[in-house]
Design a protein around this motif. Structure first.
Motif, short mmCIF file in Angstrom:
data_model
loop_
_atom_site.label_atom_id
_atom_site.label_comp_id
_atom_site.label_asym_id
_atom_site.label_seq_id
_atom_site.Cartn_x
_atom_site.Cartn_y
_atom_site.Cartn_z
N GLN A 1 0.82 -1.21 0.00
CA GLN A 1 0.00 0.00 0.00
C GLN A 1 0.85 1.25 0.00
O GLN A 1 0.65 2.17 -0.80
CB GLN A 1 -0.90 0.04 1.25
N THR A 2 1.81 1.30 0.92
CA THR A 2 2.54 2.55 1.14
C THR A 2 3.63 2.76 0.07
O THR A 2 3.86 3.89 -0.34
CB THR A 2 3.19 2.59 2.54
N MET A 3 4.27 1.69 -0.36
CA MET A 3 5.38 1.86 -1.30
C MET A 3 4.92 1.80 -2.75
O MET A 3 5.58 2.36 -3.62
CB MET A 3 6.44 0.76 -1.09
N ALA A 4 3.83 1.08 -3.01
CA ALA A 4 3.46 0.88 -4.41
C ALA A 4 1.98 1.18 -4.69
O ALA A 4 1.49 0.85 -5.78
CB ALA A 4 3.78 -0.57 -4.83
N GLN A 5 1.30 1.79 -3.72
CA GLN A 5 -0.13 2.12 -3.92
C GLN A 5 -0.89 0.94 -4.53
O GLN A 5 -1.73 1.10 -5.41
CB GLN A 5 -0.30 3.37 -4.82
N THR A 6 -0.58 -0.24 -4.04
CA THR A 6 -1.18 -1.45 -4.59
C THR A 6 -1.96 -2.18 -3.50
O THR A 6 -1.40 -2.53 -2.46
CB THR A 6 -0.08 -2.38 -5.16
N LEU B 1 2.33 -8.82 -12.08
CA LEU B 1 2.21 -8.03 -10.86
C LEU B 1 3.51 -7.34 -10.50
O LEU B 1 3.53 -6.16 -10.14
CB LEU B 1 1.73 -8.92 -9.70
N VAL B 2 4.61 -8.06 -10.60
CA VAL B 2 5.88 -7.46 -10.18
C VAL B 2 6.27 -6.30 -11.10
O VAL B 2 6.83 -5.29 -10.64
CB VAL B 2 7.00 -8.53 -10.05
N LEU B 3 5.93 -6.41 -12.38
CA LEU B 3 6.26 -5.31 -13.30
C LEU B 3 5.37 -4.10 -13.02
O LEU B 3 5.81 -2.95 -13.13
CB LEU B 3 6.14 -5.76 -14.76
N GLU B 4 4.12 -4.36 -12.61
CA GLU B 4 3.22 -3.28 -12.23
C GLU B 4 3.72 -2.56 -10.96
O GLU B 4 3.70 -1.33 -10.86
CB GLU B 4 1.81 -3.85 -12.00
N ILE B 5 4.20 -3.35 -10.00
CA ILE B 5 4.75 -2.77 -8.77
C ILE B 5 5.99 -1.94 -9.08
O ILE B 5 6.19 -0.84 -8.55
CB ILE B 5 5.08 -3.89 -7.74
N MET B 6 6.82 -2.46 -9.98
CA MET B 6 8.02 -1.72 -10.43
C MET B 6 7.61 -0.37 -11.00
O MET B 6 8.23 0.66 -10.69
CB MET B 6 8.70 -2.57 -11.52
N HIS B 7 6.57 -0.38 -11.80
CA HIS B 7 6.07 0.86 -12.41
C HIS B 7 5.60 1.84 -11.34
O HIS B 7 5.93 3.03 -11.38
CB HIS B 7 4.92 0.52 -13.37
N LYS B 8 4.86 1.32 -10.36
CA LYS B 8 4.32 2.18 -9.30
C LYS B 8 5.43 2.71 -8.39
O LYS B 8 5.39 3.85 -7.95
CB LYS B 8 3.31 1.38 -8.45
N ASN C 1 14.32 -8.04 -14.81
CA ASN C 1 15.76 -7.77 -14.93
C ASN C 1 16.37 -7.55 -13.54
O ASN C 1 15.71 -7.75 -12.52
CB ASN C 1 15.98 -6.55 -15.85
N SER C 2 17.64 -7.13 -13.52
CA SER C 2 18.32 -7.04 -12.22
C SER C 2 17.73 -5.94 -11.34
O SER C 2 17.76 -6.05 -10.11
CB SER C 2 19.82 -6.85 -12.41
N GLU C 3 17.15 -4.89 -11.95
CA GLU C 3 16.49 -3.86 -11.13
C GLU C 3 15.25 -4.43 -10.45
O GLU C 3 14.96 -4.10 -9.30
CB GLU C 3 16.08 -2.64 -11.97
N VAL C 4 14.51 -5.25 -11.17
CA VAL C 4 13.33 -5.90 -10.57
C VAL C 4 13.78 -6.81 -9.43
O VAL C 4 13.19 -6.79 -8.34
CB VAL C 4 12.54 -6.70 -11.63
N ASN C 5 14.84 -7.57 -9.67
CA ASN C 5 15.37 -8.43 -8.61
C ASN C 5 15.72 -7.62 -7.36
O ASN C 5 15.38 -8.02 -6.24
CB ASN C 5 16.64 -9.16 -9.09
N ASP C 6 16.40 -6.49 -7.57
CA ASP C 6 16.79 -5.66 -6.42
C ASP C 6 15.56 -5.16 -5.67
O ASP C 6 15.54 -5.14 -4.44
CB ASP C 6 17.63 -4.46 -6.89
N MET C 7 14.53 -4.76 -6.43
CA MET C 7 13.31 -4.27 -5.79
C MET C 7 12.65 -5.39 -4.98
O MET C 7 12.20 -5.16 -3.84
CB MET C 7 12.34 -3.75 -6.85
N VAL C 8 12.61 -6.59 -5.53
CA VAL C 8 12.02 -7.72 -4.81
C VAL C 8 12.82 -8.03 -3.53
O VAL C 8 12.25 -8.31 -2.47
CB VAL C 8 11.92 -8.96 -5.72
N GLY C 9 14.14 -7.90 -3.62
CA GLY C 9 14.97 -8.09 -2.42
C GLY C 9 14.64 -7.07 -1.35
O GLY C 9 14.51 -7.40 -0.17
#
Lengths: 154, 154
Positions: B18-23, B65-72, B82-90
């Motif tokens: 909610q707070t980080m990705a308005q999801t 979903l993860v690409l949508e969160i990345m966008h948000k 990609n590696s940026e998505v991996n870092d965000m998931v970490g």
């Protein structure tokens, strides 16, 4: 992360493979930077937590090798990576980390081990998320490769 | 493993999204037995070590979903994991586990967190290797699902 730290994990991997699966692995060259990611088919992962240090360890097997180890350890050779193979990889991961932990304990480096996780899926990759140094080391066997990867935040 | 233990992790996941990705995620039904394995495309994993307890946690995202969160979260939407998505998931994995840890600390349940690992690969599965109970809980969003899975050996 220096040799004093890495060597117990390498020794434990070679030892577990020799004693439990009569499998001799040929160590490759350790790489400090993990540009060359582990791309195994089944991987054991474990987290480590000490008073002042945190880290993670993965052992990633190619399919051919892990099925050969299964055959050597349990006398059966399934066609694919099933839940028994996963369980064996979890056990192996625990044994390697536990072996290294015992040796490091004697040197005054102590950490606790989390419970292992096993990831299956062809050509999955593992990204250890830590600011510290990462070490990846390949090991070869005629049946396939295994990649030991570890990192600590100190 | 009871609700007192599980709820802080669920609350932390919903809160971080909610707070980080308005999801807003819609919680599904928790399952005690993990017959229904998480089959995400990218997963954050973390080990936990307390004085008398060990465990592991995974958060497995479907690609949409993860690409949508990345966008948000970061304003960019890559085509693939990609590696940026991996870092965000970490980071997300760390935040969720850290949030739950803080709440449990106040209840007298303490554990240390290992460093997170991120696994990528389509339809990989995660096997938490522990004798204790496992809990898997799906969450839905129009872009895809995410599976929170955790287990402790007590």
């Amino acid at each position: 992360m220096n040799a004093e730290f890495i060597n117990p994990f390498v020794a434990a991997l070679l030892n577990v493979m020799q004693t439990m699966a009569q499998t001799e692995l040929k160590p490759g060259k350790p790489q400090k930077k993990a540009d060359d990611k582990a791309g195994g088919d089944v991987s054991g992962l474990i987290g480590m937590v000490g008073e002042n240090v945190q880290g993670s360890l993965s052992i990633s097997f190619e399919k051919g090798l892990v099925l050969e180890i299964m055959h050597k350890m349990l006398g059966e050779k399934p066609d694919s990576i099933n839940s028994e193979v996963n369980d064996m990889v979890g056990e192996i991961t625990n044994m390697i980390c536990g072996g290294a932990k015992n040796e490091l304990d004697q040197k005054g480096i102590s950490f606790g081990m989390a419970t292992p996780m096993v990831v299956s899926g062809e050509n999955h990759t593992i990204d250890h998320q830590v600011d510290g140094k990462k070490m990846i080391m390949p090991f070869s066997h005629e049946s396939g490769k295994v990649y030991l990867e570890m990192c600590f935040n100190k």
